[in-house]
Design a protein around this motif. Structure first.
Motif: not given
Ligand code: TEU
Length: 556
Positions: A30-33, A79-84, A93-95, A191-193
């Motif tokens: 995720f941090q890479g993304i 937490a990384d996913f939420k940050e992304l 951007m949408k995810l 979660l907001g996706t």
């Protein structure tokens, strides 16, 4: 025709395992993304689809999920996913995320319970059957070779798995299973996706009694589980229970072998099922009799016939999704273009088409820089379970010619498009400071993002321009589609029309120059195309279309 954000979106598919590794373990994360979101924004991407990132034993790279609400450790944390998600939303951007609910992993707690005993409360979450005359319950085969049934000694029954034996099929006839799925969907949406790409979306409903399939098909039994009797009922229920409560989310179903009449049902707005489906006709044209590993040559008029049919017929009631490649398909430039002499021209030509058709375009990671198929040297270098099983079946068991089988693998293997994203000229193409989980394509020194960003004539900058054209001209999104010269064996020529505006597109799918005469009814105001893939453009008066040449004209 109603307008929606997802009709106007340009979607970029990220295969997290191979996109960008931030911590040196050789696996993307995720941090890479997050570190590459600005790059995607520069390209013009407004929606990202993430392939599975959930907890998984990785028998099939995350398409075997053992916990739908946990993150695969190598990729990061929730937490990384939420940050992304937040970082994506900050960039407008949408995810969207992958929903894999035809099957779970055999290590999912539901299955671990289910296999304990015949009266376990989870038994009916999966499809268990008694042996028939001492053998398998029916003759269905798995997508990943061999029978679709696995025997379990403890309870002396078989369970169904349309993919590997570590991917048992869920029993969608069981209402509790469907409720579980809807809960999972709500959890991610809360979660907001912004929506779902739904895996194997047309195979949940199996014909009652699970009858034997017709012999002679590559996949025996598919007529009994593809677009089955209750599938549309399931989607209408999913819509009522979940999607209707989140009106701004989008859905796209992955539907192998979907006939257009079925696709209309899945995507027609008034039926309230899905927004889009991925049809497979143009990615199965190079198969012989449905056998993916017996490669057939593609014939352009056939390809055009398929693409035009979906343009003309689906757009009236539903909506198309447009794709050349994804994590299951080879690289588009190696397959439909020329990954040698005309790599740049042909990649640009292919994406000219993708971005000037009606529907929502999907760009798979690396396509925007013209990444090519990987030439692995040896069968052991392919991590994909599909390839390993194929080799065991065709070469070891059936004693087929290994050279022939290997040639087919080099052409079609999914791993062709799963090699690490090529970011720059540094070791491992800048993907990882560790040892990548899969080999890096050795051509990364010439083909990489850094080079593409430096070169004003790169495939990247060309696609960036096409995306801009799409954003600025509704005709590119909503326009009607009319084809010319459908018999032509080299060119694909079409006109899009919308509210008095027109867009005319000429594409040469071959490495030869071709004579071309403008259709009389097309009237030009400006001789210069709006977009073209050579340094100069061809004069319309006496037109010879050069190898893989593409041109887009905007007519008032
Ligand atoms: O693919 C399902 C599918 O129908 C095919 O694209 C299949 O993967 C292909 O024919 C085999 O080469 C989905 C996912 O996209 C794929 O990655 C998974 O392996 C599969 O489901 C199982 O979840």
């Amino acid at each position: 025709m109603k307008k929606y954000w997802w009709k106007e979106a340009v979607i970029y598919q990220i295969y997290p395992r191979s996109f960008m590794d931030s911590d040196g373990d050789g696996i993307g994360d995720f941090q890479g993304i997050i570190s590459k979101l600005d790059y995607l924004q520069t390209l013009g991407i407004d929606t990202i689809w993430l392939s599975p990132f959930y907890k998984s034993p990785n028998d099939d790279n995350g398409y075997d999920i053992s916990d739908y609400q946990s993150i695969m450790e190598e990729f990061g944390t929730l937490a990384d996913f939420k940050e992304l998600l937040k970082e994506a939303h900050n960039r407008k951007m949408k995810l969207i995320i992958d929903l894999v609910v035809n099957h779970t992993s055999d290590e999912h707690p539901w299955f671990l319970e289910s296999k304990k005993s015949k009266d376990n409360p989870y038994r009916d979450y999966y499809i268990w059957k008694d042996p028939k005359n001492g053998a398998k319950p029916n003759n269905w085969t798995s997508y990943f070779w061999g029978s679709a049934w696995e025997y379990d000694d403890l309870t002396e029954q078989y369970y169904l798995h349309l993919f590997t034996k570590k991917q048992p099929d869920l029993n969608w006839e069981n209402e509790t299973v469907r409720k579980e799925v809807y809960d999972i969907m709500r959890w991610w949406l809360d979660l907001g996706t912004d929506g779902f790409r739904i895996d194997v979306a047309n195979m949940y409903s199996k014909v009652p009694g699970l009858p034997d399939g017709e012999l002679g098909n590559y996949m025996t039994g598919k007529e009994h589980f593809q677009n089955g009797p209750r599938i549309h009922e399931f989607y209408r229920e999913m819509h009522k229970e979940v999607l209707s409560h989140y009106p701004d989310v989008m859905t796209v179903g992955e539907t192998a072998d979907v006939p257009i009449e079925e696709a209309k049902k899945y995507t027609s707005e008034d039926r309230q099922e899905l927004n889009m489906v991925f049809q497979f006709e143009h990615v199965t044209l190079d198969e012989t009799d449905g056998d993916r590993w017996n490669i057939a040559k593609m014939y352009l008029p056939e390809l055009k016939k398929i693409l035009t049919k979906w343009q003309v017929e689906l757009g009236k009631c539903g909506w198309n999704s447009l794709y050349w490649a994804n994590h299951d398909q080879p690289r588009s430039v190696s397959r439909y273009g020329d990954d040698g002499q005309y790599r740049k021209e042909s990649a640009k030509m292919l994406y000219t088409m993708l971005l000037t058709m009606q529907g929502t375009p999907y760009i798979y990671q690396g396509e925007e820089i013209g990444m090519t198929n990987m030439k692995f040297d040896h069968i052991t270098e392919y991590p994909d379970v599909e390839i390993q099983n194929l080799w065991k079946q065709r070469v070891i068991k059936e004693k087929k010619d290994p050279h022939k089988v290997f040639a087919a693998i080099q052409y079609r293997a999914r791993d062709n498009a799963r090699t690490p994203m090529q970011w720059d000229e540094s070791p491992n193409a800048g993907f990882s400071s560790g040892i990548p989980w899969i080999k890096v394509n050795p051509n990364y020194k010439e083909i990489n993002v850094a080079e593409s960003l430096r070169d004003p004539n790169s495939i990247f900058h060309y696609i960036q321009k096409l995306i801009k054209l799409r954003k600025e001209n509704e005709v590119a999104i909503y326009g009607d589609f009319k084809e010319y010269y459908n018999e032509n064996e080299s060119l694909y020529v079409y006109l899009r029309s919308y509210e008095g505006k027109q867009m005319f597109v000429i594409l040469n799918f071959t490495g030869e120059s071709v004579k071309f005469f403008m259709p009389e009814e097309v009237v030009f105001v400006n001789a210069e195309p709006y977009i073209y893939n050579y340094q100069d453009y061809t004069d319309l008066g006496n037109m010879t279309v050069r190898p893989y040449e593409a041109a887009v004209y905007l007519l008032e």
